[in-house]
Write a protein that holds these residues in place. Structure first.
Motif, PDB file in Angstrom:
ATOM      1  N   UNK B  33       0.785  -1.238   0.000  1.00 15.90           N
ATOM      2  CA  UNK B  33       0.000   0.000   0.000  1.00 15.90           C
ATOM      3  C   UNK B  33       0.810   1.278   0.000  1.00 15.90           C
ATOM      4  N   UNK B  34       2.109   1.148  -0.274  1.00 16.84           N
ATOM      5  CA  UNK B  34       2.962   2.344  -0.273  1.00 16.84           C
ATOM      6  C   UNK B  34       3.069   2.954  -1.665  1.00 16.84           C
ATOM      7  N   UNK B  35       3.126   4.276  -1.708  1.00 14.31           N
ATOM      8  CA  UNK B  35       3.469   4.981  -2.937  1.00 14.31           C
ATOM      9  C   UNK B  35       4.988   4.969  -3.083  1.00 14.31           C
ATOM     10  N   UNK B  36       5.462   4.700  -4.293  1.00  9.58           N
ATOM     11  CA  UNK B  36       6.904   4.603  -4.533  1.00  9.58           C
ATOM     12  C   UNK B  36       7.409   5.899  -5.171  1.00  9.58           C
ATOM     13  N   UNK B  37       8.284   6.578  -4.433  1.00  9.90           N
ATOM     14  CA  UNK B  37       8.871   7.839  -4.884  1.00  9.90           C
ATOM     15  C   UNK B  37      10.296   7.573  -5.362  1.00  9.90           C
ATOM     16  N   UNK B  38      10.670   8.131  -6.507  1.00  7.45           N
ATOM     17  CA  UNK B  38      12.059   8.033  -6.964  1.00  7.45           C
ATOM     18  C   UNK B  38      12.473   9.350  -7.624  1.00  7.45           C
ATOM     19  N   UNK B  39      13.726   9.374  -8.066  1.00 11.58           N
ATOM     20  CA  UNK B  39      14.234  10.519  -8.809  1.00 11.58           C
ATOM     21  C   UNK B  39      13.740  10.556 -10.249  1.00 11.58           C
ATOM     22  N   UNK B  40      12.983   9.549 -10.641  1.00 12.79           N
ATOM     23  CA  UNK B  40      12.209   9.614 -11.866  1.00 12.79           C
ATOM     24  C   UNK B  40      12.901   9.241 -13.157  1.00 12.79           C
ATOM     25  N   UNK B  41      14.184   8.932 -13.091  1.00 16.80           N
ATOM     26  CA  UNK B  41      14.919   8.633 -14.326  1.00 16.80           C
ATOM     27  C   UNK B  41      14.994   7.117 -14.530  1.00 16.80           C
TER      28      UNK B  41
END
Lengths: 151, 151, 151, 151
Positions: B33-41
């Motif tokens: 149930x977690x949203x996964x945040x990254x630097x997007x690349x």
């Protein structure tokens, strides 16, 4: 499984007297399938998020500080930047278009940065005047103008 | 209509050889149930997002540049910061916990900034060693340790 | 009338127990004609500036907050960034070389960011260990190593 | 050995047609003992630095990128921020007062951020109009108004 990023529109501004307009802008954006991005705090930012949630939309808060709990109660996703007023750049840059509702110096900075980056900027009646921003007389017109340029 | 922000976990790192581990981390986080945040690349960032989407999760890309099109193809929401490597602070700060998978100097900076802000940092085998980070032997253990501290 | 920018060396770190070493580093850098750049606050940062001023050198403070008065008393020039911990990137990037004296998470982040940008990073005994940083046993050796790479 | 930081005045703007005015502003500021801070690049920024150096003053460049060599040839000290347009905040915040000479969107953002932080902002004829900025008809008047508020 590839995603299609929904159009993101940033709603910027301040001033309790502009909350009704901001809420309407948020609602209309959500009805049109747009994610509503704001600086994540109160007044216009909270109202835009509240309107978007009332219409079943998605909201993103881009906060200036280091504490995620500063986000308003209608934020679905919270980006904690820790860079103070420099987060205005991220708010401006993260919208395919930007709609200003009321506002003061911080709003002027966001409008100018958005224009600098080539984003469409809509100035709803009451927003600061910045050359290059497109004036709109009503929330409906503001949303219409913002989305017209996304096509 | 008030929102409940899902727990956000940032997945950081780099190196094509760590993509499988990152994808597994992303998948497990989404299942929890977690949203996964990254630097997007790319690489680890893309793999973590890919894993999350495969499990029906939600992903946020926090980009260094000014162009939203730089985001990987598994990003649901794209935050365009325009602040270069300083966006590492936003990636670190936006997670309730941070999981490092592989990585080099940029990852070290993110781990250190996350620790500076009091975030839990999990170092999956292969991540740089930073004192204060909690080592994990497997993606499952990394996710378990990250979420344990969120309760 | 064109200027010749003096070599700039950033001194980073924290911890009152490292002030003597930092002051010596600052003094030696100034004697070698280098401008001493720091994060502008206390302890190691203040000591490095103090040492530089004792030797007639020039100092630059790069502050995290919005108030120039937060700078230590030995800063000649004060850059007010307003971007919090993201100013660590500016401190790291503004040195031709970087010398770490003591320090904790913030210092690790600065070392890693400096290495990411290709700057030479010297770790004086007591500084955090970061792979890629060059160890030095004394202030004199640290300054020697930092300047060797500037030629 | 304690330092007395000279008053710092930021000169912002763009446009080759405003270089003469910017050079005069830089010269007058230096004659009055002020350090001239700019964004470090060309046109108005270079001209303000050039004027300051012609009068024996001191100049600081606050660059947006990661390469110190981007600074103009009249910069004494170079701060490399690496944060793109967000460095406008640092330029605005680092002046006790800010003088705008010509300029476009980036200048508007700097003026608004400076006003947001409570800095005095002087708009020399030709600068964008931002409510709250004090208009000045000539470089001499601009400098006079900027310094009046520093006392």
């Amino acid at each position: 499984m590839l995603t299609t990023v929904a159009p993101q529109v940033s709603v910027i501004g301040s001033g309790a007297e502009w909350e009704d307009a901001a809420e309407e802008v948020g609602r209309l954006l959500a009805e049109r399938g747009c994610t509503v991005v704001t600086g994540g705090l109160g007044e216009v930012m909270a109202a835009a998020h509240r309107g978007a949630k009332a219409a079943g939309g998605t909201t993103i808060a881009i906060l200036p500080g280091e504490d995620r709990n500063a986000a308003n109660a209608w934020a679905d996703h919270v980006v904690v930047t820790g860079i103070g007023h420099a987060r205005n750049l991220a708010v401006a840059a993260s919208g395919n278009a930007v709609i200003a509702v009321g506002g003061s110096y911080g709003t002027i900075a966001e409008m100018a940065l958005a224009l600098r980056l080539g984003r469409t900027v809509i100035a709803l009646a009451g927003a600061p005047e910045v050359a290059g921003a497109v004036p709109a007389a009503s929330p409906a017109e503001a949303v219409e103008l913002a989305l017209r340029d996304l096509r």
